[in-house]
Design an enzyme around this catalytic site. Structure first.
Site, PDB file in Angstrom:
ATOM      1  N   GLU A  33       0.841  -1.196   0.000  1.00 40.37           N
ATOM      2  CA  GLU A  33       0.000   0.000   0.000  1.00 40.37           C
ATOM      3  C   GLU A  33       0.878   1.248   0.000  1.00 40.37           C
ATOM      4  O   GLU A  33       1.859   1.318   0.761  1.00 40.37           O
ATOM      5  CB  GLU A  33      -0.876  -0.041   1.256  1.00 40.37           C
ATOM      6  CG  GLU A  33      -2.317   0.252   1.062  1.00 40.37           C
ATOM      7  CD  GLU A  33      -3.073  -0.667   0.113  1.00 40.37           C
ATOM      8  OE1 GLU A  33      -3.132  -0.357  -1.095  1.00 40.37           O
ATOM      9  OE2 GLU A  33      -3.628  -1.667   0.581  1.00 40.37           O
ATOM     10  N   THR A  35       2.865   2.016  -2.171  1.00 43.37           N
ATOM     11  CA  THR A  35       4.158   1.665  -2.755  1.00 43.37           C
ATOM     12  C   THR A  35       4.182   1.971  -4.253  1.00 43.37           C
ATOM     13  O   THR A  35       5.251   2.112  -4.829  1.00 43.37           O
ATOM     14  CB  THR A  35       4.440   0.161  -2.571  1.00 43.37           C
ATOM     15  OG1 THR A  35       3.257  -0.553  -2.937  1.00 43.37           O
ATOM     16  CG2 THR A  35       4.782  -0.168  -1.137  1.00 43.37           C
ATOM     17  N   ASP A  36       2.995   2.078  -4.873  1.00 42.48           N
ATOM     18  CA  ASP A  36       2.979   2.215  -6.341  1.00 42.48           C
ATOM     19  C   ASP A  36       3.658   3.503  -6.807  1.00 42.48           C
ATOM     20  O   ASP A  36       4.523   3.474  -7.682  1.00 42.48           O
ATOM     21  CB  ASP A  36       1.569   2.057  -6.940  1.00 42.48           C
ATOM     22  CG  ASP A  36       0.494   2.967  -6.387  1.00 42.48           C
ATOM     23  OD1 ASP A  36       0.777   3.747  -5.450  1.00 42.48           O
ATOM     24  OD2 ASP A  36      -0.640   2.914  -6.917  1.00 42.48           O
ATOM     25  N   SER A  67     -26.008   9.160 -14.788  1.00 47.83           N
ATOM     26  CA  SER A  67     -25.615   8.288 -13.680  1.00 47.83           C
ATOM     27  C   SER A  67     -26.883   7.691 -13.097  1.00 47.83           C
ATOM     28  O   SER A  67     -27.683   8.395 -12.487  1.00 47.83           O
ATOM     29  CB  SER A  67     -24.856   9.081 -12.610  1.00 47.83           C
ATOM     30  OG  SER A  67     -24.863   8.343 -11.409  1.00 47.83           O
ATOM     31  N   GLY A 120     -16.060   5.129  -1.722  1.00 48.00           N
ATOM     32  CA  GLY A 120     -15.260   5.517  -0.558  1.00 48.00           C
ATOM     33  C   GLY A 120     -14.855   4.359   0.335  1.00 48.00           C
ATOM     34  O   GLY A 120     -14.444   4.555   1.468  1.00 48.00           O
ATOM     35  N   GLY A 122     -12.454   2.255  -0.417  1.00 48.43           N
ATOM     36  CA  GLY A 122     -11.077   1.854  -0.708  1.00 48.43           C
ATOM     37  C   GLY A 122     -11.007   0.738  -1.739  1.00 48.43           C
ATOM     38  O   GLY A 122      -9.994   0.056  -1.863  1.00 48.43           O
ATOM     39  N   SER A 125     -13.701   2.565  -6.758  1.00 53.45           N
ATOM     40  CA  SER A 125     -14.851   2.774  -7.632  1.00 53.45           C
ATOM     41  C   SER A 125     -14.499   3.744  -8.750  1.00 53.45           C
ATOM     42  O   SER A 125     -14.960   3.593  -9.879  1.00 53.45           O
ATOM     43  CB  SER A 125     -16.044   3.288  -6.830  1.00 53.45           C
ATOM     44  OG  SER A 125     -15.653   4.371  -6.025  1.00 53.45           O
ATOM     45  N   SER A 126     -13.645   4.728  -8.464  1.00 54.90           N
ATOM     46  CA  SER A 126     -13.334   5.702  -9.513  1.00 54.90           C
ATOM     47  C   SER A 126     -12.475   5.069 -10.610  1.00 54.90           C
ATOM     48  O   SER A 126     -12.694   5.323 -11.795  1.00 54.90           O
ATOM     49  CB  SER A 126     -12.686   6.967  -8.946  1.00 54.90           C
ATOM     50  OG  SER A 126     -11.539   6.641  -8.232  1.00 54.90           O
ATOM     51  N   ASP A 171      -4.626   1.007  -9.024  1.00 53.68           N
ATOM     52  CA  ASP A 171      -6.074   0.761  -9.121  1.00 53.68           C
ATOM     53  C   ASP A 171      -6.503   0.552 -10.567  1.00 53.68           C
ATOM     54  O   ASP A 171      -7.255  -0.368 -10.889  1.00 53.68           O
ATOM     55  CB  ASP A 171      -6.860   1.943  -8.534  1.00 53.68           C
ATOM     56  CG  ASP A 171      -6.452   2.235  -7.115  1.00 53.68           C
ATOM     57  OD1 ASP A 171      -5.728   1.408  -6.520  1.00 53.68           O
ATOM     58  OD2 ASP A 171      -6.848   3.292  -6.589  1.00 53.68           O
TER      59      ASP A 171
HETATM   60  C1  GLA Z   1      -5.148   4.710  -3.754  1.00 57.87           C
HETATM   61  C2  GLA Z   1      -4.391   5.109  -5.026  1.00 57.87           C
HETATM   62  C3  GLA Z   1      -3.404   4.022  -5.446  1.00 57.87           C
HETATM   63  C4  GLA Z   1      -2.526   3.586  -4.280  1.00 57.87           C
HETATM   64  C5  GLA Z   1      -3.362   3.297  -3.042  1.00 57.87           C
HETATM   65  C6  GLA Z   1      -2.533   3.017  -1.831  1.00 57.87           C
HETATM   66  O1  GLA Z   1      -5.992   3.626  -4.004  1.00 57.87           O
HETATM   67  O2  GLA Z   1      -5.289   5.357  -6.079  1.00 57.87           O
HETATM   68  O3  GLA Z   1      -2.624   4.476  -6.528  1.00 57.87           O
HETATM   69  O4  GLA Z   1      -1.527   4.531  -4.018  1.00 57.87           O
HETATM   70  O5  GLA Z   1      -4.241   4.375  -2.727  1.00 57.87           O
HETATM   71  O6  GLA Z   1      -1.824   1.858  -1.978  1.00 57.87           O
END
Ligand code: GLA
Length: 384
Positions: A33, A35-36, A67, A120, A122, A125-126, A171
């Site tokens: 997390e 780390t990307d 929507s 929201g 995590g 969704s976006s 994501d």
């Molecule tokens: C969000 C961001 C991702 C990533 C995570 C944390 O989802 O969109 O790019 O940084 O947080 O790991």
């Protein structure tokens, strides 16, 4: 969610004809997390919840978007100055603009979409929304010339340029590249990736949604990213080849302890450790060693809570309950500041864990967490 549900509304809302239907999923992330954007590794998978959109070119130079979930209708043109105000529509607008920047001759279209990825939570969704439209526009207007990585980058650039979030690639990558039954380890620097079949025998993966949404999540997220960049800049003075925290060791970080703020130091410490944890988890998975996987997940939670400071009281509480119930691994998932914990739990403990967590959470916060069982599914696709 069903195609028919979207199609029925598309027909009703527009001229009675049908278009093409596309879908993209949300994602989970087993470990890795924040780390990307530090050039490190992530370990996500797509889920069976996502966005479905019906789209039909309308022969005009504007997009007419509905929507279904929000019962909101927005029209916008395709030029830079035509950006709509509604935040959901900005995602679609951003994708159109980013595709145009990549040479795709995007024309006006009618579209209706709906989703079942909790907002929201995590679960991205976006990204699901962005990937759906990137994939669709490539198919409808781009002869599928844009490759899958570039489609993921279209979504990421949409976040950066039209939505104010300087996110990494995880994501959108997971949403586009998802494969049923597989997690994907992605090296976010080289963009090399590898599918890992994930069917942990005797275990279940379950998400517990705290239903907390942090108002300032995007600015706090961008601030974390800035901290990482500050530390890289300090380390670079002695090690000019360093590009990301991925390239740094704890020794290199310790050497600049007096040059960076205490806060930035803690952030970088978390990231350096987390990048290593992804590798450890991959090794453990190859040996079916779920105890180690779980232990690393708890370590991630600790780091995200105490060093990166992206957890919250509700998520820490859910993590403690998991530990008390003997759950193998548990941690806050995604960007943080609310959302879900991801839990790796032995099948025989599942019921007790869910009951206990639900009860204790309710006693403390006056509401029940939502429970989502994870089914690892396919990425972006055309449905019909
Ligand atoms: C969000 C961001 C991702 C990533 C995570 C944390 O989802 O969109 O790019 O940084 O947080 O790991």
């Amino acid at each position: 969610m069903e195609i028919e549900f979207v199609r029925e509304r598309f027909i009703k809302h527009f001229d009675g004809t049908t278009g093409s239907v596309y879908a993209s999923p949300g994602r989970i992330n087993l470990i890795g997390e924040h780390t990307d954007y530090n050039g490190g590794f992530v370990f996500p998978g797509a889920v069976d919840k996502g966005i479905i959109a019906e789209i039909k070119p309308n022969g005009k130079d504007k997009v007419c978007a509905y929507s279904i979930d929000l019962k909101d209708y927005v029209e916008f043109g395709l030029k830079e100055e035509d950006a709509p105000k509604a935040s959901w529509a900005r995602y679609i607008f951003g994708v159109c603009r980013e595709m145009i920047k990549r040479g795709v001759d995007v024309k006006g279209f009618n579209t209706a979409f709906a989703g079942d990825v909790p907002l929201g939570a995590g679960m991205s969704s976006s990204a699901a929304l962005e990937s759906t439209y990137a994939y669709a526009l490539n198919d409808l207007f781009g002869e599928n010339r844009i490759d899958k990585f570039e489609l993921a980058k279209v979504g990421q650039a949409t976040e950066h340029n039209y939505c104010g979030v300087n996110c990494g690639i995880m994501d959108q990558f997971a949403s586009v590249f998802g494969k049923a039954g597989n997690l994907i380890r992605l090296d976010c620097r080289s963009l090399e990736y590898q599918y890992f079949p994930f069917k942990p025998e005797g275990y279940r993966l379950v998400l517990l949604d705290s239903v907390v949404k942090h108002e300032l999540a995007s600015s706090a997220y961008n601030k974390r990213r800035k901290s990482c960049e500050n530390v890289v800049a300090a380390i670079k003075k002695n090690h000019p080849n360093v590009e990301f925290l991925r390239d740094c060791t704890m020794d290199m970080l310790n050497a600049v302890k007096n040059e960076v703020s205490e806060e930035d130091f803690k952030r970088a410490e978390y990231v350096i450790e987390e990048i290593q944890r992804v590798m450890d988890v991959c090794d453990a998975l190859e040996k079916n060693d779920y105890e180690t996987v779980g232990q690393k997940m708890y370590e991630t939670h600790y780091g995200m809570s105490k060093l990166y400071e992206v957890s919250c009281e509700e998520l820490d509480f859910l993590n403690d309950i998991a530990f008390d119930c003997g759950v193998t691994g548990s941690r806050v998932m995604g960007g943080g500041f609310g959302g879900c914990t991801i839990n790796l739990v032995k099948t025989e403990l599942y019921e007790t864990f869910i009951t206990t967590a639900t009860q204790r959470f309710k006693e403390k916060f006056g509401r029940t967490p939502k429970i989502y069982d994870v089914v690892i599914s396919d990425g972006s696709r055309k449905l019909c």
